[in-house]
Design a protein around this motif. Sequence first.
Motif, PDB file in Angstrom:
ATOM      1  N   LYS A   1       5.350   9.207   4.614  1.00  0.00           N
ATOM      2  CA  LYS A   1       4.020  10.008   4.734  1.00  0.00           C
ATOM      3  C   LYS A   1       2.674   8.992   4.562  1.00  0.00           C
ATOM      4  O   LYS A   1       1.722   8.962   4.885  1.00  0.00           O
ATOM      5  CB  LYS A   1       4.141  10.949   3.935  1.00  0.00           C
ATOM      6  CG  LYS A   1       2.831  11.828   3.771  1.00  0.00           C
ATOM      7  CD  LYS A   1       2.916  13.104   3.136  1.00  0.00           C
ATOM      8  CE  LYS A   1       1.308  13.806   3.029  1.00  0.00           C
ATOM      9  NZ  LYS A   1       0.258  13.036   2.734  1.00  0.00           N
ATOM     10  N   ASN A   2       2.990   8.167   3.263  1.00  0.00           N
ATOM     11  CA  ASN A   2       1.831   7.347   2.877  1.00  0.00           C
ATOM     12  C   ASN A   2       1.568   6.328   4.090  1.00  0.00           C
ATOM     13  O   ASN A   2       0.315   6.067   4.281  1.00  0.00           O
ATOM     14  CB  ASN A   2       2.401   6.102   1.730  1.00  0.00           C
ATOM     15  CG  ASN A   2       2.399   7.386   0.353  1.00  0.00           C
ATOM     16  OD1 ASN A   2       2.069   8.239   0.371  1.00  0.00           O
ATOM     17  ND2 ASN A   2       3.146   6.560  -0.498  1.00  0.00           N
TER      18      ASN A   2
ATOM     19  N   SER B   1       2.150   2.765  -3.758  1.00  0.00           N
ATOM     20  CA  SER B   1       0.939   3.700  -4.092  1.00  0.00           C
ATOM     21  C   SER B   1       1.719   5.023  -4.547  1.00  0.00           C
ATOM     22  O   SER B   1       0.794   5.913  -4.713  1.00  0.00           O
ATOM     23  CB  SER B   1      -0.166   3.984  -3.096  1.00  0.00           C
ATOM     24  OG  SER B   1       0.555   4.563  -1.966  1.00  0.00           O
ATOM     25  N   VAL B   2       2.956   5.081  -4.398  1.00  0.00           N
ATOM     26  CA  VAL B   2       3.674   6.227  -5.029  1.00  0.00           C
ATOM     27  C   VAL B   2       3.439   6.286  -6.660  1.00  0.00           C
ATOM     28  O   VAL B   2       3.245   7.543  -6.849  1.00  0.00           O
ATOM     29  CB  VAL B   2       5.141   6.235  -4.956  1.00  0.00           C
ATOM     30  CG1 VAL B   2       5.933   7.354  -5.250  1.00  0.00           C
ATOM     31  CG2 VAL B   2       5.503   5.976  -3.046  1.00  0.00           C
TER      32      VAL B   2
ATOM     33  N   GLN C   1       8.290  10.192   0.827  1.00  0.00           N
ATOM     34  CA  GLN C   1       6.919  10.051   0.398  1.00  0.00           C
ATOM     35  C   GLN C   1       6.269   8.895   0.975  1.00  0.00           C
ATOM     36  O   GLN C   1       5.256   8.751   1.568  1.00  0.00           O
ATOM     37  CB  GLN C   1       6.931  10.089  -0.822  1.00  0.00           C
ATOM     38  CG  GLN C   1       5.375   9.771  -1.581  1.00  0.00           C
ATOM     39  CD  GLN C   1       4.538  10.963  -1.202  1.00  0.00           C
ATOM     40  OE1 GLN C   1       4.825  12.073  -1.545  1.00  0.00           O
ATOM     41  NE2 GLN C   1       3.362  10.921  -0.693  1.00  0.00           N
TER      42      GLN C   1
ATOM     43  N   ASP D   1      -0.577   8.255   6.558  1.00  0.00           N
ATOM     44  CA  ASP D   1      -1.983   8.367   5.878  1.00  0.00           C
ATOM     45  C   ASP D   1      -2.782   7.172   5.861  1.00  0.00           C
ATOM     46  O   ASP D   1      -3.983   7.041   6.373  1.00  0.00           O
ATOM     47  CB  ASP D   1      -1.909   8.939   4.277  1.00  0.00           C
ATOM     48  CG  ASP D   1      -1.165  10.329   4.336  1.00  0.00           C
ATOM     49  OD1 ASP D   1      -1.277  10.984   5.231  1.00  0.00           O
ATOM     50  OD2 ASP D   1      -0.816  10.675   3.219  1.00  0.00           O
TER      51      ASP D   1
ATOM     52  N   LEU E   1      -4.114   3.650  -5.024  1.00  0.00           N
ATOM     53  CA  LEU E   1      -4.138   2.842  -3.963  1.00  0.00           C
ATOM     54  C   LEU E   1      -5.324   2.080  -3.953  1.00  0.00           C
ATOM     55  O   LEU E   1      -5.140   0.760  -3.326  1.00  0.00           O
ATOM     56  CB  LEU E   1      -4.302   4.003  -2.621  1.00  0.00           C
ATOM     57  CG  LEU E   1      -4.254   3.260  -1.361  1.00  0.00           C
ATOM     58  CD1 LEU E   1      -3.124   2.334  -1.032  1.00  0.00           C
ATOM     59  CD2 LEU E   1      -4.375   4.447  -0.260  1.00  0.00           C
TER      60      LEU E   1
ATOM     61  N   TYR F   1       0.849  -1.164   0.008  1.00  0.00           N
ATOM     62  CA  TYR F   1      -0.040  -0.059  -0.072  1.00  0.00           C
ATOM     63  C   TYR F   1       0.783   1.255   0.143  1.00  0.00           C
ATOM     64  O   TYR F   1       0.571   2.117  -0.437  1.00  0.00           O
ATOM     65  CB  TYR F   1      -0.774  -0.088   1.068  1.00  0.00           C
ATOM     66  CG  TYR F   1      -1.797  -0.935   1.498  1.00  0.00           C
ATOM     67  CD1 TYR F   1      -2.067  -1.971   0.581  1.00  0.00           C
ATOM     68  CD2 TYR F   1      -2.790  -0.959   2.556  1.00  0.00           C
ATOM     69  CE1 TYR F   1      -2.821  -3.067   0.738  1.00  0.00           C
ATOM     70  CE2 TYR F   1      -3.664  -2.002   2.815  1.00  0.00           C
ATOM     71  CZ  TYR F   1      -3.844  -3.199   1.939  1.00  0.00           C
ATOM     72  OH  TYR F   1      -4.741  -4.163   2.183  1.00  0.00           O
ATOM     73  N   ALA F   2       1.841   1.252   0.944  1.00  0.00           N
ATOM     74  CA  ALA F   2       2.849   2.584   1.020  1.00  0.00           C
ATOM     75  C   ALA F   2       3.701   2.636  -0.131  1.00  0.00           C
ATOM     76  O   ALA F   2       3.799   3.842  -0.546  1.00  0.00           O
ATOM     77  CB  ALA F   2       3.466   2.408   2.521  1.00  0.00           C
TER      78      ALA F   2
END
Length: 202
Positions: free
Chosen positions: A163-164, A105-106, A160, A167, A110, A101-102
């Motif tokens: 941060k993902n 998804s960059v 990034q 989130d 997602l 997911y993290a």
Amino acid sequence: MSKFIVFEGIDGSGKTTQIKLLHKALAERNIPVHITKEPTDDPMGKQLRKYLGGEEKTDLRAIAALFAADRLHHITTENGILDNLARGNVVLCDRYYLSSYAYQSVDCDLDWIMALNREAANIARPDLHIFLDVPAEQSMSRVSSRGETEIFEKLDRQQQIRKNFFDLFDKLKNKENILIVDGTREPEIIAEEIFNKVKEVL
Ligand code: ADP
Ligand code: TYD
């Protein structure tokens, strides 16, 4: 007794170190442990490592799908995650679907990544995800001493991805059991906090 515990974090966050320390603490109490990781050492995982190392190239969506396929193989193969849980082992896994997911998804959507991993989440949802939180600057300086760098091991990308993760924790707080640990401290101090939480889960 069997529990499924996953370690997550950006690259170089200390997952391998903490898995070893938790293994030691559990083994001292005669608790049977199986240690495993993703990408796996099986054919799909080996192919992923070729892409991650830049030795071979493919589309980033193909990489996302291959991570999901490697994971389903990992869950269901002989001596895989389900087999070890059925034997009563505590399974400690270095990365699982939160990494997909993290990281993926960059570059990819997602919702699509989550759909690709829906079966894994249905069949083998971890009892606990342990996220080792380390700022990207610090984790990158830890891994730079490894010499070789993988395609995702760049400072801005790791920032990034971190941060993902945060989130996601917000988005998944009612679905997944996640422990966020300050990974910047001494390994033994971190291990103590993790062991205290794991005792609650066991
Ligand atoms: P990962 O498996 O997440 O990539 P490792 O456990 O391999 O992380 O750790 C990466 C590097 O950082 C290694 O050189 C390791 O010795 C070091 N390291 C691990 N934990 C800590 C920590 N708490 N403080 C400082 N350095 C650490
Ligand atoms: P790993 O060998 O665990 O890296 P590290 O020890 O540096 O933390 O994982 C290899 C790389 O694969 C790492 O950059 C994270 C990435 N990865 C994904 O992008 N998606 C995934 O689903 C998984 C499991 C790993």
